[in-house]
Write an enzyme that holds these catalytic residues in place. Structure first.
Site, PDB file in Angstrom:
ATOM      1  N   TYR A 170       0.826  -1.211   0.000  1.00  0.00           N
ATOM      2  CA  TYR A 170       0.000   0.000   0.000  1.00  0.00           C
ATOM      3  C   TYR A 170       0.860   1.262   0.000  1.00  0.00           C
ATOM      4  CZ  TYR A 170      -4.596  -2.125   1.021  1.00  0.00           C
ATOM      5  OH  TYR A 170      -5.769  -2.815   0.967  1.00  0.00           O
ATOM      6  N   ASP A 221      -2.844 -18.297   1.039  1.00  0.00           N
ATOM      7  CA  ASP A 221      -3.876 -18.966   0.224  1.00  0.00           C
ATOM      8  C   ASP A 221      -4.545 -20.073   1.036  1.00  0.00           C
ATOM      9  OD1 ASP A 221      -1.374 -20.189   0.125  1.00  0.00           O
ATOM     10  OD2 ASP A 221      -1.510 -20.788  -1.977  1.00  0.00           O
ATOM     11  N   ASP A 226      -6.143  -7.031   4.521  1.00  0.00           N
ATOM     12  CA  ASP A 226      -7.303  -6.398   3.882  1.00  0.00           C
ATOM     13  C   ASP A 226      -8.231  -7.473   3.323  1.00  0.00           C
ATOM     14  OD1 ASP A 226      -8.907  -4.379   2.642  1.00  0.00           O
ATOM     15  OD2 ASP A 226      -7.944  -4.888   0.736  1.00  0.00           O
ATOM     16  N   ASP A 234     -12.080  -9.113   5.017  1.00  0.00           N
ATOM     17  CA  ASP A 234     -13.392  -9.109   4.352  1.00  0.00           C
ATOM     18  C   ASP A 234     -13.977 -10.520   4.355  1.00  0.00           C
ATOM     19  OD1 ASP A 234     -13.162  -6.404   3.703  1.00  0.00           O
ATOM     20  OD2 ASP A 234     -13.952  -6.681   1.682  1.00  0.00           O
TER      21      ASP A 234
HETATM   22  C1  IPM Z   1     -10.274  -1.342   4.311  1.00  0.00           C
HETATM   23  C2  IPM Z   1     -10.549  -0.779   2.942  1.00  0.00           C
HETATM   24  C3  IPM Z   1      -9.392   0.131   2.555  1.00  0.00           C
HETATM   25  C4  IPM Z   1      -8.119  -0.691   2.558  1.00  0.00           C
HETATM   26  C5  IPM Z   1      -9.584   0.849   1.204  1.00  0.00           C
HETATM   27  C6  IPM Z   1     -10.875   1.643   1.170  1.00  0.00           C
HETATM   28  C7  IPM Z   1      -8.412   1.719   0.871  1.00  0.00           C
HETATM   29  O1  IPM Z   1     -10.740  -1.798   2.032  1.00  0.00           O
HETATM   30  O2  IPM Z   1     -10.167  -0.550   5.272  1.00  0.00           O
HETATM   31  O3  IPM Z   1     -10.180  -2.554   4.426  1.00  0.00           O
HETATM   32  O4  IPM Z   1      -7.812  -1.370   1.563  1.00  0.00           O
HETATM   33  O5  IPM Z   1      -7.404  -0.662   3.559  1.00  0.00           O
HETATM   34 MG    MG Z   2     -10.785  -3.754   2.909  1.00  0.00          MG
END
Ligand code: IPM
Ligand code: MG
Length: 361
Positions: free
Chosen positions: A142, A222, A246, A250
């Site tokens: 990042y 993975d 990240d 999710d």
């Molecule tokens: C998160 C989001 C952010 C990230 C984006 C919006 C830049 O996906 O906080 O997980 O990738 O960190």
């Molecule tokens: Mg995210």
């Protein structure tokens, strides 16, 4: 206690969900005799519209002067065309780096009331889902150099870089977090391919000697993605680099029912933290009063717990959320076909949680 909180409403559903969290904070302040004051700051698309910059220095400076920052969400299709370094998300990356909050804590815990909203089979859910992803937040790909070049065919590069000290400081947070829980730490990397991951793994094993009470394991990213859906009960604390964290967070949120439920804390060397739900700005439902404010309300609870040392107040908010869910109230994202559930608007959800806090002893 007197606390000043920077409030970044941001874009999309950001303003709606943050307003509900502020309602809850105000009820807590009244009940426990605190004074919370709020400093509004602009970041993301709204800051691009106002200042031509997703996080002008003066807005970051405002945030740095407060006791902590509460953030809704940023971004949306309106700003899709702007150059990469001026995107709304860049504001988010800049505030994380500007505050030095290298440690992002994302809990994945199933609320028993929402078990039927999980896409996993009931027999897997019954084994329990209660783990934390500790994500490195201000390093890695990042924050490495990004560039696109070439005439005719274009070529792009994004550099992933980690130093031993960057790995060590997040590694320690991983071990400390595990120490306060079930004492199992899983370090996730891609050491079969990446140099940064081999360095990551070696630092984690060096640190392990200082934390003999914590059981350290390694897992390739993975495989981890697979294990999270196969048997999430095996995890207690996962520590991983920025991009892997990240993606895995999710996935982890989804198995608990909805990403709308998940809060996060980001902390660095001081108690001044950044608190945000892990979901995005959901522009498709913005302004309709249908978003789930619980991820933001629980983020406010984390702020009370981790930055303001107010554990009773944080417990009170979390218990109120549990009570409202037990009573069958659901925003659209956590609605299911179970009997007796009541479809609830964003603002009603905030009001119900406030009412539950006022009603509890
Ligand atoms: C998160 C989001 C952010 C990230 C984006 C919006 C830049 O996906 O906080 O997980 O990738 O960190
Ligand atoms: Mg995210």
């Amino acid at each position: 206690m007197n606390k000043n909180i920077a409030v970044i409403r941001g874009d999309g559903i950001g303003p709606e969900i943050v307003n509900e969290a502020i309602k809850v904070l105000d009820v807590i302040a009244e009940k426990y005799g605190h004074t919370f004051s709020y400093t509004d700051a602009d970041m993301g698309g709204c800051a691009i519209d106002k200042y031509g910059d997703p996080l002008p220095q003066h807005e970051l400076d405002k945030c740095l002067k407060t006791d902590s920052v509460l953030l809704g969400a940023v971004g949306g299709p309106k700003w899709d065309g702007v150059p990469g370094n001026m995107r709304p998300e860049k504001g988010l990356l800049r505030i994380r780096a500007g505050m030095g909050v290298y440690s992002n804590n994302r809990p994945a815990k199933i609320w028993p009331q929402l078990a039927s909203a999980s896409p996993l089979k009931p027999e897997i859910v019954e084994k329990g889902i209660d783990f934390i992803i500790v994500r490195e937040l201000i390093g890695g790909i990042y924050f490495g150099e990004h560039k696109t070049y070439g005439q005719g065919e274009k070529v792009s590069e994004d550099v992933m870089k980690y130093s031993e000290s960057e790995i060590e400081r997040i590694g320690r947070i991983g071990f400390e977090t595990a120490r306060k829980r079930r004492k199992k730490l899983c370090s996730v990397e891609k050491s079969n391919v990446l140099d940064t991951s081999r360095l990551w793994k070696s630092v984690m094993h060096r640190l392990a000697a200082e934390y003999p009470d914590v059981e350290l394991s390694d897992m390739l990213v993975d495989n981890c993605a697979m294990q999270i859906v196969k048997d999430p009960s095996q995890f207690d604390v996962i520590v991983t680099e920025n991009m892997f964290g990240d993606i895995l967070s999710d996935e982890a949120s989804m198995i608990t029912g909805s990403i709308g439920m998940i809060p996060s804390s980001s902390l660095g060397a001081t108690s001044n933290g950044l608190y945000e739900p892990i979901h995005g700005s959901a522009p498709d439902i913005a302004g309709k009063d249908v978003a789930n404010p619980i991820g933001t309300i629980l983020s406010a609870a984390m702020m009370l717990r981790f930055s303001f040392d107010m554990p009773a107040e944080a417990d009170d908010i979390e218990a109120a959320v549990g009570k409202v869910l037990s009573e069958g109230y659901r925003t659209g994202d956590i609605m299911s076909s179970e009997d007796g559930l009541k479809l609830t608007k964003c603002s009603e959800m905030g009001d119900l949680i406030c009412r539950a806090i006022k009603a509890s002893k």
